[in-house]
Design an enzyme around this catalytic site. Structure first.
Site, PDB file in Angstrom:
ATOM      1  N   PRO A 178      37.732  32.443  31.782  1.00 32.04           N
ATOM      2  CA  PRO A 178      37.011  33.626  31.386  1.00 32.04           C
ATOM      3  C   PRO A 178      37.041  34.804  32.489  1.00 32.04           C
ATOM      4  CG  PRO A 178      35.526  31.956  31.538  1.00 32.04           C
ATOM      5  CD  PRO A 178      36.917  31.386  31.896  1.00 32.04           C
ATOM      6  N   CYS A 179      38.052  35.327  32.834  1.00 29.46           N
ATOM      7  CA  CYS A 179      37.966  36.213  33.857  1.00 29.46           C
ATOM      8  C   CYS A 179      37.202  37.689  33.118  1.00 29.46           C
ATOM      9  CB  CYS A 179      39.262  36.732  34.443  1.00 29.46           C
ATOM     10  SG  CYS A 179      40.692  37.261  33.113  1.00 29.46           S
ATOM     11  N   HIS A 180      36.975  37.535  31.888  1.00 29.09           N
ATOM     12  CA  HIS A 180      36.404  38.729  31.153  1.00 29.09           C
ATOM     13  C   HIS A 180      35.108  38.781  31.400  1.00 29.09           C
ATOM     14  CE1 HIS A 180      36.358  35.394  28.242  1.00 29.09           C
ATOM     15  NE2 HIS A 180      35.029  36.244  27.821  1.00 29.09           N
TER      16      HIS A 180
END
Length: 216
Positions: A178-180
Site C-alpha cells: 500500500p504505497c498509497h
C-alpha cells in the site's frame, strides 16, 4: 473511474514497529514469508494475468509461479498489458487461463469489498532497499497513513527519504503493497504512479472501512 467526493479523512499514523537493516520486524516479515523475493526475471518465464473493471478503474493482476508479481491500475487494459511486458521483458505473458483466473479473482473482488484474502503469496522484485521499503509499507494498517520520513526512520535510513519516495513510486503491486498510504509530512497527498485521484479515493474508502470496523 469512480471517485468519491465526501471529505478526505485525515488518518493518524500509528507508529510502525522499527525495522532493522536486515528487514522488517515480525509483523512485516510475516507478510513477506514465502513471498519469493527475486532479483531478476527468468528468460522466457511464464506470467499469467487478468484484467477487470473495478471502482478504481481497470486493474491488471499478474502472477508468476512464485506469487502475485504485479497489480497495475489504469484506464486501458491494453496499456496495462504493455506496461506489464515492459516490467518483465523476458517473460511470456498469457491472458489468464481458468486456473490463473480462479486464483486472481478474489484479489480483484477485494478491491471492491476491502476484504483482502489471507496469506497472498507475493513475488516482489527489486533492490534490497526497495524490498525493505515495500515490506514495511505492508505494516501500515488500512485507514492510517505514514510519511516518507516515517518510513525512512523505521528502516533505519533517516537520510534516505528521497530514496523511500522513489521505492514507493517503483512499487509494482498496487493496493496489496500500500504505497498509497504514504503521504507528505503535513499529510498532503504526494504523487501516486496510478494518479493522485486514485490515491485520494483509496484513502477515503479505507478510512470509511476502518471506521465501520471500529463501530460497535
Amino acid at each position: 473511474m469512480a471517485t468519491h467526493h465526501h471529505g478526505r479523512h485525515r488518518v493518524a499514523f500509528q507508529p510502525l514497529r522499527r525495522a532493522s537493516a536486515r528487514g522488517c520486524q515480525p509483523a512485516c516479515a510475516g507478510r513477506a514469508a514465502g513471498a519469493g523475493f527475486l532479483s531478476a526475471a527468468s528468460r522466457l518465464e511464464p506470467i499469467g494475468y487478468a484484467t477487470a473493471s473495478t471502482w478504481l478503474g481497470q486493474a491488471l493482476v499478474a502472477q508468476s509461479h512464485q506469487g502475485i508479481c504485479a497489480i497495475l491500475l489504469g484506464d486501458d487494459p491494453e496499456a496495462l498489458a504493455a506496461e506489464l511486458q515492459r516490467r518483465f521483458p523476458w517473460a511470456v505473458l498469457a491472458a489468464s487461463n481458468s486456473e490463473c483466473a480462479r486464483q486472481i479473482a478474489p484479489l480483484i473482488g477485494s478491491m471492491d469489498t476491502g476484504v483482502m484474502p489471507a496469506a497472498v503469496p507475493l513475488d516482489l522484485r527489486g533492490s534490497a532497499f526497495q524490498q525493505r521499503v515495500w515490506r514495511c509499507l505492508m505494516d501500515i494498517p488500512a485507514g492510517r497513513t505514514a510519511s516518507y520520513t516515517d518510513i525512512a526512520m523505521h528502516i533505519d535510513a533517516p537520510r534516505s527519504v528521497r530514496a523511500v519516495a522513489q521505492a514507493c513510486g517503483a512499487n509494482p503491486v498496487a493496493v496489496l503493497v500500500p504505497c498509497h498510504r504514504v503521504v507528505g509530512r503535513n499529510g498532503a497527498l504526494r504523487g501516486y504512479r496510478w494518479g493522485v485521484e486514485r490515491k485520494r479515493a483509496l484513502l477515503e474508502r479505507e478510512a470509511a472501512w476502518a471506521h465501520l470496523a471500529a463501530t460497535p
